[in-house]
Design a protein around this motif. Structure first.
Motif, PDB file in Angstrom:
ATOM      1  N   GLU A   5       0.895  -1.176   0.187  1.00 22.97           N
ATOM      2  CA  GLU A   5       0.031   0.128   0.181  1.00 22.97           C
ATOM      3  C   GLU A   5       0.935   1.219  -0.124  1.00 22.97           C
ATOM      4  N   ASN A   6       1.980   1.344   0.722  1.00 23.69           N
ATOM      5  CA  ASN A   6       2.901   2.485   0.770  1.00 23.69           C
ATOM      6  C   ASN A   6       3.383   2.714  -0.476  1.00 23.69           C
ATOM      7  N   GLN A   7       3.822   1.539  -1.205  1.00 21.67           N
ATOM      8  CA  GLN A   7       4.452   1.696  -2.692  1.00 21.67           C
ATOM      9  C   GLN A   7       3.346   2.362  -3.596  1.00 21.67           C
ATOM     10  N   SER A   8       2.038   1.654  -3.564  1.00 21.41           N
ATOM     11  CA  SER A   8       1.023   2.387  -4.317  1.00 21.41           C
ATOM     12  C   SER A   8       0.823   3.747  -4.210  1.00 21.41           C
ATOM     13  N   LEU A   9       0.759   4.041  -2.956  1.00 21.97           N
ATOM     14  CA  LEU A   9       0.606   5.836  -2.542  1.00 21.97           C
ATOM     15  C   LEU A   9       1.629   6.564  -3.096  1.00 21.97           C
ATOM     16  N   SER A  10       2.911   6.030  -3.212  1.00 20.57           N
ATOM     17  CA  SER A  10       3.988   6.888  -3.656  1.00 20.57           C
ATOM     18  C   SER A  10       3.782   6.741  -5.043  1.00 20.57           C
ATOM     19  N   GLU A  11       3.425   5.807  -5.628  1.00 17.15           N
ATOM     20  CA  GLU A  11       3.429   5.961  -7.082  1.00 17.15           C
ATOM     21  C   GLU A  11       2.288   6.810  -7.854  1.00 17.15           C
ATOM     22  N   SER A  12       1.041   6.933  -6.833  1.00 17.78           N
ATOM     23  CA  SER A  12      -0.036   7.846  -7.126  1.00 17.78           C
ATOM     24  C   SER A  12       0.505   8.979  -7.271  1.00 17.78           C
ATOM     25  N   GLU A  13       1.269   9.398  -5.843  1.00 17.38           N
ATOM     26  CA  GLU A  13       1.744  10.930  -5.741  1.00 17.38           C
ATOM     27  C   GLU A  13       2.606  11.222  -6.748  1.00 17.38           C
ATOM     28  N   SER A  14       3.420  10.448  -7.113  1.00 22.52           N
ATOM     29  CA  SER A  14       4.356  10.660  -8.223  1.00 22.52           C
ATOM     30  C   SER A  14       3.686  11.038  -9.817  1.00 22.52           C
ATOM     31  N   GLU A  15       2.697   9.959  -9.806  1.00 17.42           N
ATOM     32  CA  GLU A  15       1.850  10.319 -11.165  1.00 17.42           C
ATOM     33  C   GLU A  15       1.260  11.775 -10.946  1.00 17.42           C
ATOM     34  N   GLU A  16       0.521  12.034  -9.837  1.00 14.10           N
ATOM     35  CA  GLU A  16      -0.272  13.335  -9.819  1.00 14.10           C
ATOM     36  C   GLU A  16       0.804  14.588  -9.829  1.00 14.10           C
ATOM     37  N   SER A  17       2.150  14.292  -9.407  1.00 11.16           N
ATOM     38  CA  SER A  17       3.285  15.298  -9.592  1.00 11.16           C
ATOM     39  C   SER A  17       3.568  15.582 -11.056  1.00 11.16           C
ATOM     40  N   VAL A  18       3.716  14.492 -11.759  1.00  7.07           N
ATOM     41  CA  VAL A  18       3.907  14.303 -13.185  1.00  7.07           C
ATOM     42  C   VAL A  18       2.806  15.129 -13.916  1.00  7.07           C
ATOM     43  N   ILE A  19       1.531  14.622 -13.547  1.00  6.39           N
ATOM     44  CA  ILE A  19       0.355  15.584 -14.305  1.00  6.39           C
ATOM     45  C   ILE A  19       0.330  16.903 -14.044  1.00  6.39           C
ATOM     46  N   THR A  20       0.545  17.341 -12.752  1.00  4.52           N
ATOM     47  CA  THR A  20       0.702  18.696 -12.534  1.00  4.52           C
ATOM     48  C   THR A  20       1.766  19.515 -13.309  1.00  4.52           C
ATOM     49  N   ASP A  21       2.889  18.777 -13.535  1.00  3.46           N
ATOM     50  CA  ASP A  21       4.067  19.237 -14.122  1.00  3.46           C
ATOM     51  C   ASP A  21       3.842  19.523 -15.641  1.00  3.46           C
ATOM     52  N   LYS A  22       2.905  18.396 -16.308  1.00  4.75           N
ATOM     53  CA  LYS A  22       2.537  18.763 -17.564  1.00  4.75           C
ATOM     54  C   LYS A  22       1.658  19.890 -17.724  1.00  4.75           C
ATOM     55  N   GLU A  23       0.723  20.122 -16.933  1.00  7.57           N
ATOM     56  CA  GLU A  23      -0.295  20.944 -16.804  1.00  7.57           C
ATOM     57  C   GLU A  23       0.517  22.443 -16.985  1.00  7.57           C
ATOM     58  N   LEU A  24       1.436  22.369 -15.947  1.00  7.66           N
ATOM     59  CA  LEU A  24       2.177  23.728 -15.988  1.00  7.66           C
ATOM     60  C   LEU A  24       3.144  23.956 -17.047  1.00  7.66           C
ATOM     61  N   GLN A  25       3.706  22.819 -17.650  1.00 14.11           N
ATOM     62  CA  GLN A  25       4.479  23.074 -18.890  1.00 14.11           C
ATOM     63  C   GLN A  25       3.438  23.546 -19.922  1.00 14.11           C
ATOM     64  N   ALA A  26       2.163  23.024 -20.209  1.00 12.68           N
ATOM     65  CA  ALA A  26       1.249  23.393 -21.092  1.00 12.68           C
ATOM     66  C   ALA A  26       0.791  25.029 -20.870  1.00 12.68           C
ATOM     67  N   ALA A  27       0.700  25.364 -19.674  1.00  6.56           N
ATOM     68  CA  ALA A  27       0.236  26.645 -19.314  1.00  6.56           C
ATOM     69  C   ALA A  27       1.453  27.555 -19.474  1.00  6.56           C
ATOM     70  N   PHE A  28       2.454  27.239 -19.552  1.00  3.39           N
ATOM     71  CA  PHE A  28       3.679  28.208 -19.900  1.00  3.39           C
ATOM     72  C   PHE A  28       3.803  28.171 -21.510  1.00  3.39           C
ATOM     73  N   SER A  29       3.525  26.994 -22.216  1.00  2.00           N
ATOM     74  CA  SER A  29       3.831  27.106 -23.604  1.00  2.00           C
ATOM     75  C   SER A  29       2.417  27.966 -24.100  1.00  2.00           C
ATOM     76  N   ARG A  30       1.480  28.136 -23.506  1.00  2.00           N
ATOM     77  CA  ARG A  30       0.223  28.912 -23.819  1.00  2.00           C
ATOM     78  C   ARG A  30       0.493  30.467 -23.472  1.00  2.00           C
ATOM     79  N   GLY A  31       1.472  30.595 -22.621  1.00  2.00           N
ATOM     80  CA  GLY A  31       1.753  31.737 -22.197  1.00  2.00           C
ATOM     81  C   GLY A  31       0.951  32.423 -20.835  1.00  2.00           C
ATOM     82  N   ALA A  32       0.232  31.497 -20.339  1.00  2.70           N
ATOM     83  CA  ALA A  32      -0.555  31.781 -19.336  1.00  2.70           C
ATOM     84  C   ALA A  32       0.036  32.015 -17.802  1.00  2.70           C
ATOM     85  N   LEU A  33       1.240  31.506 -17.814  1.00  2.00           N
ATOM     86  CA  LEU A  33       2.230  31.768 -16.593  1.00  2.00           C
ATOM     87  C   LEU A  33       3.189  33.089 -17.071  1.00  2.00           C
TER      88      LEU A  33
END
Length: 304
Positions: A5-33
């Protein structure tokens, strides 16, 4: 919680962080940041002035006590010293907050006015305002704490006295060394002076024997000025006079063998035979008899 369970939680957190990084990259590419620190604002807080609530809180903890218990005084500034009858109320326009002297003087005069106003009230209610001479107030600190402070102060004082004594000893040692070196230098100088005087006397450059009498007084003490301003030489010292009295004075020795005009012209004691080595027994090589050598003496013995 198991390791799975601990391993699964860490993997989910890493996926969420990856998703947020992708969103930030997309916002930066759009010029929103925009450059800088991006903070999400929840909205400006509104300032509230709840007068009713403040009055309710004041009524809850307010106590109706006598003035002696409160001792609150509201007053202006004290009267001016130059004109005591005039009371001057402080005004924001007259007192510059940037002027330190005037600001502190206004505080001082206001406190003075409060004291002058409160003292008659205290006297009227028979409240003593002066401490009696035999009054002993209880200390805020305990006797044990005061003893500790006393011991600490005593230890500091003892350490300071010890360091001061050590400084004085070091200074005395330095002074003693300095005096010792000065004495040694003085002795060496006196020794060198005496040796130079002896050498001069041996070479005939000087006829003074003052260095044998030890330390001599300064030159200005050995001479006196007469009435006419002439310097009178002082005679021999007491030591020299005692030696002359005990052993006698044999007269002048130096220069006794020097020729004079009379001795130079007197030739009565001149002997040519003595002067030119022609006296009896001094006829030269012809009249001299030498002892024969060893071999010659042996031959002479064998002949006999």
């Amino acid at each position: 919680m198991s390791d799975y369970e601990n391993q699964s939680l860490s993997e989910s957190e890493s996926e969420e962080s990856v998703i947020t990084d992708k969103e930030l990259q997309a916002a930066f590419s759009r010029g929103a940041l925009k450059p800088g620190l991006n903070v999400v604002l929840e909205g400006q807080k509104k300032a509230l002035n709840n007068v009713d609530g403040l009055k309710q809180c004041l009524s809850e903890f307010k106590q109706h006590l006598a003035w002696v218990e409160r001792l609150d005084v509201t007053s202006g500034q004290a009267p001016n010293v130059m004109n005591p009858t005039s009371y001057h109320t402080p005004d924001k326009a007259t007192v510059d907050p940037e002027d330190d002297f005037r600001r502190e003087m206004s505080f001082y005069r206001q406190a003075q006015a409060a004291v002058l106003k409160a003292l008659p009230w205290l006297h009227h209610q028979k409240v003593p305002t002066r401490r009696p001479d035999d009054y002993f107030a209880e200390m805020a600190k305990s006797d044990q704490q005061m003893q500790k402070i006393r011991h600490k102060l005593k230890s500091k004082q003892a350490a300071m006295e010890k360091s001061e004594k050590a400084k004085q000893l070091r200074a005395l040692r330095k002074y003693g060394k300095k005096v010792q070196t000065e004495v040694l230098q003085k002795r060496q100088k006196e020794k060198a002076t005496v040796l130079n005087a002896i050498k001069k006397y041996q070479k005939g450059l000087s006829d003074k024997l003052d260095f044998l009498d030890g330390e001599q007084p300064p030159p200005h003490q050995g001479k006196k000025e007469g009435d006419g301003g002439q310097q009178i030489k002082k005679g021999p010292n007491a030591k020299r006079r005692y030696k002359n009295q005990k052993f006698g004075f044999g007269g002048k020795k130096k220069g006794s063998k020097w020729n004079t005009r009379e001795s130079h012209n007197d030739v009565s004691s001149f002997r040519a035979s003595v002067a030119h080595n022609k006296g009896p027994g001094k006829a030269g090589k012809k009249g001299s008899s030498k002892r024969p050598g060893r071999k010659m003496r042996q031959k002479m013995k064998s002949r006999t």
